[in-house]
Design a protein around this motif. Structure first.
Motif, mmCIF file in Angstrom:
data_model
loop_
_atom_site.group_PDB
_atom_site.id
_atom_site.type_symbol
_atom_site.label_atom_id
_atom_site.label_comp_id
_atom_site.label_asym_id
_atom_site.label_seq_id
_atom_site.Cartn_x
_atom_site.Cartn_y
_atom_site.Cartn_z
ATOM 1 N N LEU A 3 0.861 -1.173 0.000
ATOM 2 C CA LEU A 3 0.000 0.000 0.000
ATOM 3 C C LEU A 3 0.901 1.227 0.000
ATOM 4 N N LEU A 4 0.768 2.088 -1.020
ATOM 5 C CA LEU A 4 1.623 3.258 -1.149
ATOM 6 C C LEU A 4 0.809 4.533 -1.083
ATOM 7 N N THR A 5 1.339 5.534 -0.403
ATOM 8 C CA THR A 5 0.701 6.849 -0.327
ATOM 9 C C THR A 5 1.772 7.924 -0.281
ATOM 10 N N PRO A 6 1.534 9.088 -0.887
ATOM 11 C CA PRO A 6 2.518 10.180 -0.818
ATOM 12 C C PRO A 6 2.686 10.678 0.612
ATOM 13 N N GLU A 7 3.875 11.150 0.909
ATOM 14 C CA GLU A 7 4.161 11.696 2.229
ATOM 15 C C GLU A 7 4.902 13.018 2.099
ATOM 16 N N ASN A 8 4.700 13.861 3.096
ATOM 17 C CA ASN A 8 5.475 15.105 3.226
ATOM 18 C C ASN A 8 5.379 15.999 1.996
ATOM 19 N N ASN A 263 10.725 -11.044 -17.735
ATOM 20 C CA ASN A 263 11.788 -10.533 -16.857
ATOM 21 C C ASN A 263 11.256 -9.328 -16.090
ATOM 22 N N ARG A 264 10.967 -9.524 -14.789
ATOM 23 C CA ARG A 264 10.382 -8.455 -13.981
ATOM 24 C C ARG A 264 11.132 -8.325 -12.648
ATOM 25 N N PRO A 265 12.403 -7.960 -12.670
ATOM 26 C CA PRO A 265 13.149 -7.855 -11.408
ATOM 27 C C PRO A 265 12.647 -6.684 -10.558
ATOM 28 N N ASN A 266 12.881 -6.794 -9.269
ATOM 29 C CA ASN A 266 12.551 -5.715 -8.313
ATOM 30 C C ASN A 266 11.079 -5.294 -8.416
ATOM 31 N N THR A 267 10.208 -6.278 -8.472
ATOM 32 C CA THR A 267 8.777 -6.022 -8.653
ATOM 33 C C THR A 267 8.146 -5.461 -7.383
ATOM 34 N N GLU A 268 7.269 -4.486 -7.569
ATOM 35 C CA GLU A 268 6.387 -3.978 -6.520
ATOM 36 C C GLU A 268 4.993 -3.868 -7.125
ATOM 37 N N PHE A 269 3.965 -4.251 -6.362
ATOM 38 C CA PHE A 269 2.600 -4.038 -6.835
ATOM 39 C C PHE A 269 1.656 -3.949 -5.646
ATOM 40 N N GLY A 270 0.514 -3.327 -5.876
ATOM 41 C CA GLY A 270 -0.461 -3.168 -4.798
ATOM 42 C C GLY A 270 -1.418 -2.040 -5.081
ATOM 43 N N GLU A 271 -1.822 -1.338 -4.021
ATOM 44 C CA GLU A 271 -2.803 -0.260 -4.134
ATOM 45 C C GLU A 271 -2.172 1.084 -3.802
ATOM 46 N N LEU A 272 -2.669 2.118 -4.471
ATOM 47 C CA LEU A 272 -2.361 3.493 -4.120
ATOM 48 C C LEU A 272 -3.517 4.048 -3.288
ATOM 49 N N ARG A 281 -8.515 5.810 4.921
ATOM 50 C CA ARG A 281 -7.670 5.603 3.742
ATOM 51 C C ARG A 281 -8.540 5.400 2.505
ATOM 52 N N LEU A 282 -8.359 6.314 1.542
ATOM 53 C CA LEU A 282 -9.149 6.313 0.314
ATOM 54 C C LEU A 282 -8.386 5.580 -0.785
ATOM 55 N N PRO A 283 -8.861 4.422 -1.259
ATOM 56 C CA PRO A 283 -8.166 3.711 -2.340
ATOM 57 C C PRO A 283 -8.346 4.436 -3.670
ATOM 58 N N LEU A 284 -7.240 4.544 -4.419
ATOM 59 C CA LEU A 284 -7.276 5.322 -5.660
ATOM 60 C C LEU A 284 -6.545 4.616 -6.793
ATOM 61 N N GLY A 285 -6.726 3.323 -6.884
ATOM 62 C CA GLY A 285 -6.160 2.597 -8.011
ATOM 63 C C GLY A 285 -5.110 1.589 -7.597
ATOM 64 N N VAL A 286 -4.697 0.780 -8.569
ATOM 65 C CA VAL A 286 -3.668 -0.232 -8.333
ATOM 66 C C VAL A 286 -2.462 0.084 -9.202
ATOM 67 N N PHE A 287 -1.310 -0.410 -8.787
ATOM 68 C CA PHE A 287 -0.071 -0.134 -9.519
ATOM 69 C C PHE A 287 0.770 -1.406 -9.620
ATOM 70 N N TYR A 288 1.671 -1.402 -10.588
ATOM 71 C CA TYR A 288 2.672 -2.460 -10.735
ATOM 72 C C TYR A 288 3.906 -1.791 -11.313
ATOM 73 N N ARG A 289 5.057 -2.077 -10.741
ATOM 74 C CA ARG A 289 6.275 -1.497 -11.284
ATOM 75 C C ARG A 289 7.451 -2.448 -11.046
ATOM 76 N N PHE A 290 8.393 -2.428 -11.975
ATOM 77 C CA PHE A 290 9.597 -3.226 -11.853
ATOM 78 C C PHE A 290 10.739 -2.512 -12.561
ATOM 79 N N SER A 291 11.974 -2.936 -12.255
ATOM 80 C CA SER A 291 13.125 -2.269 -12.864
ATOM 81 C C SER A 291 14.332 -3.189 -12.860
ATOM 82 N N SER A 292 15.249 -2.919 -13.755
ATOM 83 C CA SER A 292 16.501 -3.674 -13.829
ATOM 84 C C SER A 292 17.517 -3.198 -12.813
ATOM 85 N N ILE A 293 17.213 -2.097 -12.104
ATOM 86 C CA ILE A 293 18.183 -1.512 -11.166
ATOM 87 C C ILE A 293 17.533 -1.285 -9.802
#
Length: 293
Positions: A3-8, A263-272, A281-293
Protein backbone atom coordinates in the motif's frame (compact mmCIF):
# COMPACT_ATOMS: atom_id res chain seq x y z
CA UNK A 1 1.17 -6.58 -2.05
CA UNK A 2 2.01 -3.06 -0.93
CA UNK A 3 0.00 0.00 0.00
CA UNK A 4 1.62 3.26 -1.15
CA UNK A 5 0.70 6.85 -0.33
CA UNK A 6 2.52 10.18 -0.82
CA UNK A 7 4.16 11.70 2.23
CA UNK A 8 5.47 15.10 3.23
CA UNK A 9 3.93 17.16 0.43
CA UNK A 10 2.95 20.49 2.02
CA UNK A 11 1.09 21.69 -1.09
CA UNK A 12 -1.52 18.90 -0.90
CA UNK A 13 -3.84 17.70 1.87
CA UNK A 14 -6.80 15.34 1.87
CA UNK A 15 -8.85 16.96 4.62
CA UNK A 16 -11.87 14.66 4.82
CA UNK A 17 -13.70 11.97 2.85
CA UNK A 18 -17.14 10.41 2.99
CA UNK A 19 -20.65 10.58 1.62
CA UNK A 20 -19.18 9.87 -1.85
CA UNK A 21 -17.13 13.09 -1.71
CA UNK A 22 -13.63 14.30 -0.84
CA UNK A 23 -12.44 17.62 0.57
CA UNK A 24 -8.92 18.51 -0.57
CA UNK A 25 -6.45 21.38 -0.32
CA UNK A 26 -4.25 22.20 -3.30
CA UNK A 27 -1.93 24.96 -2.20
CA UNK A 28 -4.22 27.58 -0.64
CA UNK A 29 -7.35 26.38 -2.51
CA UNK A 30 -9.79 23.91 -0.92
CA UNK A 31 -12.09 21.90 -3.21
CA UNK A 32 -15.03 19.56 -2.65
CA UNK A 33 -15.36 16.88 -5.36
CA UNK A 34 -17.31 13.64 -5.91
CA UNK A 35 -15.51 10.43 -4.95
CA UNK A 36 -17.40 7.20 -5.72
CA UNK A 37 -15.30 5.04 -3.39
CA UNK A 38 -15.82 7.19 -0.26
CA UNK A 39 -18.92 5.28 0.83
CA UNK A 40 -18.37 5.87 4.57
CA UNK A 41 -19.72 8.87 6.58
CA UNK A 42 -17.90 12.19 6.63
CA UNK A 43 -15.96 13.09 9.77
CA UNK A 44 -16.71 16.81 9.46
CA UNK A 45 -20.24 18.13 9.17
CA UNK A 46 -21.74 19.26 5.85
CA UNK A 47 -21.69 22.80 7.24
CA UNK A 48 -17.95 22.57 7.93
CA UNK A 49 -17.35 21.33 4.38
CA UNK A 50 -19.34 24.25 3.00
CA UNK A 51 -17.45 26.74 5.12
CA UNK A 52 -14.03 25.43 4.12
CA UNK A 53 -14.47 24.84 0.40
CA UNK A 54 -13.49 27.55 -2.10
CA UNK A 55 -15.32 25.61 -4.84
CA UNK A 56 -17.71 22.65 -4.96
CA UNK A 57 -18.20 20.40 -7.97
CA UNK A 58 -21.82 19.67 -8.86
CA UNK A 59 -22.54 16.91 -11.38
CA UNK A 60 -24.88 17.58 -14.29
CA UNK A 61 -28.15 15.72 -13.96
CA UNK A 62 -27.78 12.19 -15.35
CA UNK A 63 -23.98 12.44 -15.72
CA UNK A 64 -21.39 10.54 -13.71
CA UNK A 65 -18.48 12.77 -14.74
CA UNK A 66 -19.44 16.11 -16.27
CA UNK A 67 -20.67 19.06 -14.26
CA UNK A 68 -19.75 22.52 -13.09
CA UNK A 69 -17.91 24.17 -10.23
CA UNK A 70 -19.83 26.38 -7.81
CA UNK A 71 -17.46 29.00 -6.42
CA UNK A 72 -17.92 29.68 -2.72
CA UNK A 73 -15.28 32.41 -2.60
CA UNK A 74 -13.28 34.49 -5.05
CA UNK A 75 -10.43 32.55 -6.64
CA UNK A 76 -8.34 32.59 -9.79
CA UNK A 77 -9.26 30.30 -12.67
CA UNK A 78 -5.78 28.78 -12.49
CA UNK A 79 -3.08 28.55 -9.84
CA UNK A 80 0.28 26.83 -9.36
CA UNK A 81 1.64 24.50 -6.70
CA UNK A 82 5.20 23.19 -6.19
CA UNK A 83 6.48 19.67 -5.68
CA UNK A 84 9.95 19.54 -4.12
CA UNK A 85 11.11 16.13 -2.91
CA UNK A 86 13.97 13.66 -3.32
CA UNK A 87 15.82 15.64 -5.97
CA UNK A 88 12.71 16.85 -7.78
CA UNK A 89 11.73 20.51 -8.12
CA UNK A 90 8.54 20.73 -10.19
CA UNK A 91 5.67 23.18 -10.59
CA UNK A 92 2.13 22.26 -11.67
CA UNK A 93 -0.61 24.45 -13.05
CA UNK A 94 -4.05 23.64 -11.66
CA UNK A 95 -7.41 24.60 -13.10
CA UNK A 96 -11.07 23.66 -12.55
CA UNK A 97 -12.28 21.42 -15.40
CA UNK A 98 -15.83 20.42 -16.33
CA UNK A 99 -14.93 16.79 -15.56
CA UNK A 100 -14.06 17.52 -11.87
CA UNK A 101 -10.30 17.11 -12.52
CA UNK A 102 -7.81 19.83 -11.63
CA UNK A 103 -4.65 18.78 -13.49
CA UNK A 104 -2.91 16.31 -11.19
CA UNK A 105 -3.72 13.05 -9.44
CA UNK A 106 -2.07 13.49 -6.01
CA UNK A 107 -1.77 9.76 -5.30
CA UNK A 108 0.60 9.55 -8.28
CA UNK A 109 3.19 11.51 -6.30
CA UNK A 110 4.50 8.14 -5.04
CA UNK A 111 5.71 7.42 -8.58
CA UNK A 112 7.48 10.68 -9.39
CA UNK A 113 10.55 10.15 -7.15
CA UNK A 114 10.67 6.51 -8.31
CA UNK A 115 10.84 7.65 -11.95
CA UNK A 116 13.49 10.26 -11.16
CA UNK A 117 15.61 7.75 -9.22
CA UNK A 118 15.38 5.02 -11.86
CA UNK A 119 16.24 7.36 -14.74
CA UNK A 120 19.18 8.75 -12.77
CA UNK A 121 20.46 5.22 -12.01
CA UNK A 122 20.18 3.77 -15.52
CA UNK A 123 23.68 3.15 -16.94
CA UNK A 124 22.69 4.88 -20.17
CA UNK A 125 23.83 8.32 -21.31
CA UNK A 126 20.37 9.51 -22.40
CA UNK A 127 17.63 7.10 -21.31
CA UNK A 128 14.61 7.03 -23.61
CA UNK A 129 11.32 7.21 -21.72
CA UNK A 130 7.81 6.77 -23.14
CA UNK A 131 4.80 8.07 -21.19
CA UNK A 132 1.43 7.12 -22.73
CA UNK A 133 -1.99 8.30 -21.57
CA UNK A 134 0.30 10.95 -20.12
CA UNK A 135 -2.31 13.59 -19.10
CA UNK A 136 -0.68 16.82 -17.86
CA UNK A 137 2.76 15.32 -17.61
CA UNK A 138 3.93 15.10 -13.99
CA UNK A 139 5.64 11.76 -14.72
CA UNK A 140 7.15 13.18 -17.91
CA UNK A 141 8.60 16.09 -15.95
CA UNK A 142 10.10 13.76 -13.33
CA UNK A 143 11.85 11.78 -16.08
CA UNK A 144 12.99 14.88 -17.95
CA UNK A 145 14.41 16.51 -14.83
CA UNK A 146 16.57 13.40 -14.38
CA UNK A 147 17.99 13.90 -17.90
CA UNK A 148 15.87 11.51 -19.96
CA UNK A 149 14.73 11.94 -23.55
CA UNK A 150 10.97 11.89 -22.99
CA UNK A 151 8.16 11.10 -25.43
CA UNK A 152 4.80 12.19 -24.03
CA UNK A 153 1.67 10.78 -25.71
CA UNK A 154 -1.91 11.87 -25.08
CA UNK A 155 -4.99 11.97 -27.29
CA UNK A 156 -6.20 15.42 -26.18
CA UNK A 157 -4.43 18.44 -27.67
CA UNK A 158 -5.56 20.76 -24.86
CA UNK A 159 -3.98 18.42 -22.32
CA UNK A 160 -0.71 18.51 -24.27
CA UNK A 161 -0.83 22.31 -24.09
CA UNK A 162 -1.35 22.04 -20.33
CA UNK A 163 1.62 19.67 -20.09
CA UNK A 164 3.79 22.15 -21.94
CA UNK A 165 2.82 24.87 -19.44
CA UNK A 166 3.87 22.57 -16.60
CA UNK A 167 7.18 21.91 -18.35
CA UNK A 168 7.87 25.61 -18.75
CA UNK A 169 6.77 26.40 -15.18
CA UNK A 170 9.24 23.75 -13.98
CA UNK A 171 12.10 25.28 -15.96
CA UNK A 172 12.41 22.30 -18.33
CA UNK A 173 12.40 21.89 -22.10
CA UNK A 174 12.72 19.48 -25.04
CA UNK A 175 9.98 16.98 -24.22
CA UNK A 176 8.62 15.36 -27.39
CA UNK A 177 4.84 15.91 -27.53
CA UNK A 178 2.64 13.49 -29.50
CA UNK A 179 -1.12 13.98 -29.93
CA UNK A 180 -2.26 10.50 -30.90
CA UNK A 181 -4.21 7.44 -29.83
CA UNK A 182 -1.91 5.57 -27.42
CA UNK A 183 -2.48 2.08 -28.81
CA UNK A 184 -1.96 3.27 -32.38
CA UNK A 185 1.30 4.97 -31.37
CA UNK A 186 2.82 1.96 -29.57
CA UNK A 187 1.85 -0.38 -32.42
CA UNK A 188 3.75 1.85 -34.87
CA UNK A 189 6.77 2.11 -32.59
CA UNK A 190 6.91 -1.68 -32.32
CA UNK A 191 6.73 -2.09 -36.10
CA UNK A 192 9.63 0.33 -36.43
CA UNK A 193 11.68 -1.61 -33.91
CA UNK A 194 11.99 1.33 -31.51
CA UNK A 195 12.69 0.62 -27.84
CA UNK A 196 12.60 2.58 -24.58
CA UNK A 197 14.42 2.26 -21.29
CA UNK A 198 11.36 3.32 -19.32
CA UNK A 199 7.62 2.87 -19.93
CA UNK A 200 5.00 4.78 -17.96
CA UNK A 201 1.43 3.60 -18.57
CA UNK A 202 -1.61 5.27 -17.06
CA UNK A 203 -4.59 3.97 -19.06
CA UNK A 204 -8.13 5.09 -18.16
CA UNK A 205 -11.14 2.80 -17.92
CA UNK A 206 -12.40 4.29 -21.17
CA UNK A 207 -11.49 7.04 -23.59
CA UNK A 208 -11.37 8.32 -27.16
CA UNK A 209 -8.45 8.97 -29.47
CA UNK A 210 -8.14 12.18 -31.53
CA UNK A 211 -9.84 10.48 -34.49
CA UNK A 212 -12.56 8.84 -32.43
CA UNK A 213 -10.60 5.66 -31.65
CA UNK A 214 -12.29 3.80 -28.81
CA UNK A 215 -10.35 2.68 -25.76
CA UNK A 216 -11.88 0.20 -23.28
CA UNK A 217 -9.54 -1.03 -20.59
CA UNK A 218 -10.91 -4.57 -20.35
CA UNK A 219 -10.80 -4.99 -24.15
CA UNK A 220 -7.54 -3.24 -25.03
CA UNK A 221 -5.20 -3.65 -22.06
CA UNK A 222 -3.94 -7.09 -23.11
CA UNK A 223 -2.81 -5.80 -26.49
CA UNK A 224 -1.27 -2.67 -24.98
CA UNK A 225 0.88 -4.75 -22.62
CA UNK A 226 1.84 -7.23 -25.33
CA UNK A 227 3.06 -4.46 -27.62
CA UNK A 228 4.80 -2.67 -24.76
CA UNK A 229 6.71 -5.86 -23.95
CA UNK A 230 8.31 -5.45 -27.40
CA UNK A 231 9.15 -1.78 -26.75
CA UNK A 232 10.95 -2.22 -23.42
CA UNK A 233 14.75 -2.41 -23.61
CA UNK A 234 16.01 -5.88 -22.62
CA UNK A 235 19.09 -4.72 -20.66
CA UNK A 236 18.33 -1.48 -18.81
CA UNK A 237 14.70 -0.76 -18.03
CA UNK A 238 11.87 0.14 -15.71
CA UNK A 239 8.10 0.07 -16.11
CA UNK A 240 5.20 1.61 -14.18
CA UNK A 241 1.53 0.97 -14.83
CA UNK A 242 -1.45 2.39 -12.90
CA UNK A 243 -5.09 1.34 -13.25
CA UNK A 244 -8.11 3.17 -11.87
CA UNK A 245 -10.99 0.91 -12.92
CA UNK A 246 -12.98 -0.45 -9.97
CA UNK A 247 -13.15 -3.83 -11.74
CA UNK A 248 -9.36 -4.37 -11.74
CA UNK A 249 -7.66 -5.58 -8.57
CA UNK A 250 -3.91 -5.66 -7.95
CA UNK A 251 -3.99 -9.44 -8.43
CA UNK A 252 -5.59 -9.09 -11.87
CA UNK A 253 -2.87 -6.63 -12.81
CA UNK A 254 -0.19 -8.99 -11.49
CA UNK A 255 -1.55 -11.82 -13.66
CA UNK A 256 -1.50 -9.58 -16.72
CA UNK A 257 2.08 -8.50 -16.11
CA UNK A 258 3.23 -12.09 -15.58
CA UNK A 259 1.64 -13.03 -18.90
CA UNK A 260 3.38 -10.33 -20.92
CA UNK A 261 6.72 -9.61 -19.20
CA UNK A 262 9.00 -12.57 -18.46
CA UNK A 263 11.79 -10.53 -16.86
CA UNK A 264 10.38 -8.45 -13.98
CA UNK A 265 13.15 -7.85 -11.41
CA UNK A 266 12.55 -5.71 -8.31
CA UNK A 267 8.78 -6.02 -8.65
CA UNK A 268 6.39 -3.98 -6.52
CA UNK A 269 2.60 -4.04 -6.84
CA UNK A 270 -0.46 -3.17 -4.80
CA UNK A 271 -2.80 -0.26 -4.13
CA UNK A 272 -2.36 3.49 -4.12
CA UNK A 273 -4.26 5.46 -1.50
CA UNK A 274 -4.56 8.83 0.19
CA UNK A 275 -5.17 9.20 3.93
CA UNK A 276 -7.46 11.98 5.10
CA UNK A 277 -7.08 14.01 8.29
CA UNK A 278 -9.10 11.44 10.24
CA UNK A 279 -6.96 8.42 9.23
CA UNK A 280 -9.50 7.11 6.72
CA UNK A 281 -7.67 5.60 3.74
CA UNK A 282 -9.15 6.31 0.31
CA UNK A 283 -8.17 3.71 -2.34
CA UNK A 284 -7.28 5.32 -5.66
CA UNK A 285 -6.16 2.60 -8.01
CA UNK A 286 -3.67 -0.23 -8.33
CA UNK A 287 -0.07 -0.13 -9.52
CA UNK A 288 2.67 -2.46 -10.73
CA UNK A 289 6.27 -1.50 -11.28
CA UNK A 290 9.60 -3.23 -11.85
CA UNK A 291 13.12 -2.27 -12.86
CA UNK A 292 16.50 -3.67 -13.83
CA UNK A 293 18.18 -1.51 -11.17
Amino acid sequence: MELLTPENWPSYELIDTGGFEKLERFGAIILSRPEPQAIWPKSLTDEEWQQRANAIFKRDKGSQEKGEWVLRSKMDGKWFIPYQQQGLDLTFKLSLSSFKHVGIFPEQAVNWPYIHQKVSALPVEKPRILNVFAYTGAASLAARQAGAEVTHVDAVRQVITWSRENMEASGLDNIRWVVEDALKFVRREARRGNTYHGLILDPPAYGRGPEGEKWLLEENLNELLQVCSELLDKQNFFLIINLYSLGFSALILENLMRAHFVNRPNTEFGELYLADGFAKRLPLGVFYRFSSI
